[in-house]
Enzyme design. Sequence first.
Site, PDB file in Angstrom:
ATOM      1  N   GLY A 154       0.823  -1.208   0.000  1.00 26.33           N
ATOM      2  CA  GLY A 154       0.000   0.000   0.000  1.00 26.33           C
ATOM      3  C   GLY A 154       0.852   1.250   0.000  1.00 26.33           C
ATOM      4  O   GLY A 154       1.485   1.575   1.002  1.00 26.33           O
TER       5      GLY A 154
ATOM      6  N   ILE B 274       0.499   6.359   4.927  1.00 24.80           N
ATOM      7  CA  ILE B 274       1.271   5.641   5.940  1.00 24.80           C
ATOM      8  C   ILE B 274       2.432   4.907   5.273  1.00 24.80           C
ATOM      9  O   ILE B 274       3.578   4.998   5.718  1.00 24.80           O
ATOM     10  CB  ILE B 274       0.365   4.661   6.727  1.00 24.80           C
ATOM     11  CG1 ILE B 274      -0.641   5.462   7.561  1.00 24.80           C
ATOM     12  CG2 ILE B 274       1.194   3.720   7.610  1.00 24.80           C
ATOM     13  CD1 ILE B 274      -1.559   4.648   8.433  1.00 24.80           C
TER      14      ILE B 274
ATOM     15  N   SER C  66      -0.236  -1.355   4.997  1.00 23.90           N
ATOM     16  CA  SER C  66      -0.780   0.011   5.122  1.00 23.90           C
ATOM     17  C   SER C  66      -1.753   0.241   3.966  1.00 23.90           C
ATOM     18  O   SER C  66      -1.467   0.983   3.044  1.00 23.90           O
ATOM     19  CB  SER C  66       0.358   1.031   5.104  1.00 23.90           C
ATOM     20  OG  SER C  66       1.250   0.777   4.024  1.00 23.90           O
ATOM     21  N   VAL C  67      -2.874  -0.467   4.055  1.00 23.54           N
ATOM     22  CA  VAL C  67      -3.850  -0.409   2.955  1.00 23.54           C
ATOM     23  C   VAL C  67      -5.122   0.317   3.369  1.00 23.54           C
ATOM     24  O   VAL C  67      -6.174   0.141   2.759  1.00 23.54           O
ATOM     25  CB  VAL C  67      -4.181  -1.826   2.423  1.00 23.54           C
ATOM     26  CG1 VAL C  67      -2.964  -2.502   1.850  1.00 23.54           C
ATOM     27  CG2 VAL C  67      -4.808  -2.694   3.520  1.00 23.54           C
TER      28      VAL C  67
ATOM     29  N   ALA D  25      -6.291  13.794  11.519  1.00 22.84           N
ATOM     30  CA  ALA D  25      -6.361  14.344  12.880  1.00 22.84           C
ATOM     31  C   ALA D  25      -6.995  15.733  12.891  1.00 22.84           C
ATOM     32  O   ALA D  25      -7.845  16.024  13.738  1.00 22.84           O
ATOM     33  CB  ALA D  25      -4.953  14.401  13.472  1.00 22.84           C
TER      34      ALA D  25
ATOM     35  N   HIS E  43       8.608  38.494   2.906  1.00 24.52           N
ATOM     36  CA  HIS E  43       9.721  38.188   2.008  1.00 24.52           C
ATOM     37  C   HIS E  43      11.018  38.148   2.803  1.00 24.52           C
ATOM     38  O   HIS E  43      11.241  39.032   3.627  1.00 24.52           O
ATOM     39  CB  HIS E  43       9.822  39.251   0.920  1.00 24.52           C
ATOM     40  CG  HIS E  43      10.971  39.013  -0.009  1.00 24.52           C
ATOM     41  ND1 HIS E  43      10.939  38.045  -0.987  1.00 24.52           N
ATOM     42  CD2 HIS E  43      12.197  39.598  -0.070  1.00 24.52           C
ATOM     43  CE1 HIS E  43      12.097  38.050  -1.628  1.00 24.52           C
ATOM     44  NE2 HIS E  43      12.877  38.973  -1.095  1.00 24.52           N
TER      45      HIS E  43
END
Length: 462
Positions: free
Chosen positions: A181, A185, A266-267, A322, A447
């Site tokens: 994945g 994550i 991490s899917v 979050a 700037h």
Amino acid sequence: MEQIFDLAIIGGGPGGYVAAERAGAEGLNVVLFERKSLGGVCLNEGCIPTKTLLYSAKVYNYAKDGDHYGVYTENPTFKYDEIVARKNKVVKKLVAGVKAAMKANKVTVVDQQAVIEGRGKDGITIKAGEESYTAKNLLICAGSEAAVPPFPGLKEAGDVIVTNREILALEEQPKELVVIGGGVIGMEFAAFYSTLGTKVTVVEMLPKILGPLDDEISAMLQKQYEKKGIQFCLKCKVTGIEGNTVVYEDPEGNTQRVSGDKILVSVGRRANLQGYGLENLGVEFALNPAGRPYGIKVDEHMRTNIPGVYAAGDVTGFSMLAHTASREGEVAVNNILGKKDHMRYNAIPGVVYTNPEVAGTGITEEEAKKQGIDYKVVKLPMAYSGRFVAENERGEGICKIIVGAKYHEVLGVHMMGNPCSEIINAACIAIEQEMTLEQLKEVVFPHPTVSEIIKETAFTIR
Ligand code: NAI
């Protein structure tokens, strides 16, 4: 006599603890239930620990690349255990901060699993440990957990398989890591470990990493990490696990294998909807097209179908971030207080804390096309910012603004290049305030800052 709270909150993550803080500050009598650790996934096993690790990786990178800036260090190295120890120290400090904020706002914190029992004559009753609590209003912020698909062989693979939780607790750096994945994550851990020298392979089902990201930026980031040694297997579908090997089907339909001493799954994440008595109130769920529940159903005021019961954060299964959770919690509290407030999702920022960072808000060009919006795109390389050039010797980056074709109202801003995570909020304000590029041009930006790239890009509209 039993105390009746104005508000009970289940879950002490960024949805729950921010809501508790706001409600307490407004004088509500609040009880917050958190069975693990205040701060939830974000503070304990998500945003904060990963950003702390990634910062160590960034410092290591700077040390290695110092010569690009005329600064020489001999054989820069790192100690993995010290990086992890610092991460733990940061988490501990911030958890203590949340605890102090609860105390300052007179929130009663109960460190037990809460179970909703139902509605009594005085309000909603909740059991935690041996105690019962009653509250006039309930806010559910029970969060989410990593979704782990039942890949054949996954169970047998044992602790080779890790999610965002276990990978943070590793005492040793993996030599080879396979990431299933290539979402947020997956990419943040891939970035961290590859910077420290781990051989990383990302296996992703879609034709691109970070699916919802602007296509051009996704491709640019992928190229940068390919140069740094990550191997990407795109359009590759995982079919099983054999010990420490991930088996997948490549785009041509051939079976391939890749091994690592750890495999990160991490899917995506799944809302926590079970085990705390939602059924005792009859809280309605939002259903996906297949008819399966993916979260608690809420309206724009974060109200569920049950009067006095609200939900916020990942448990709604919608925007699992979050900062969305915190804002949703605030909306719920404001509605409880009788203040007018509603949730808007058109300017939620999304950041991926790779190096370079990527950040975006509003719609992408791809979404504009899909929605049939008549749009224009203006874009500039980050190198048009003097400050960016001063601080990024070999940095590549881009700023892209999507506007309505007729009125030039800002619809989306997408960037790659450090520190765009700190700049994107200007774009969120522009979208929230329905500003046009012409109005944006009139704002004075400091700037030299990288943020000026937004204004510079606005001036390229024709
Ligand atoms: P994700 O939804 O971002 O990415 C999951 C990826 O896995 C997708 O690209 C998907 O195509 C792929 N995938 C799914 N099944 C697969 C399979 N069988 N084989 C190969 N690839 C497959 O989910 P992720 O990364 O787990 O994150 C979960 C949530 O946490 C997200 O909602 C994210 O927004 C949030 N998060 C946010 C962070 C941030 O804001 N920086 C950091 C970490 C997480």
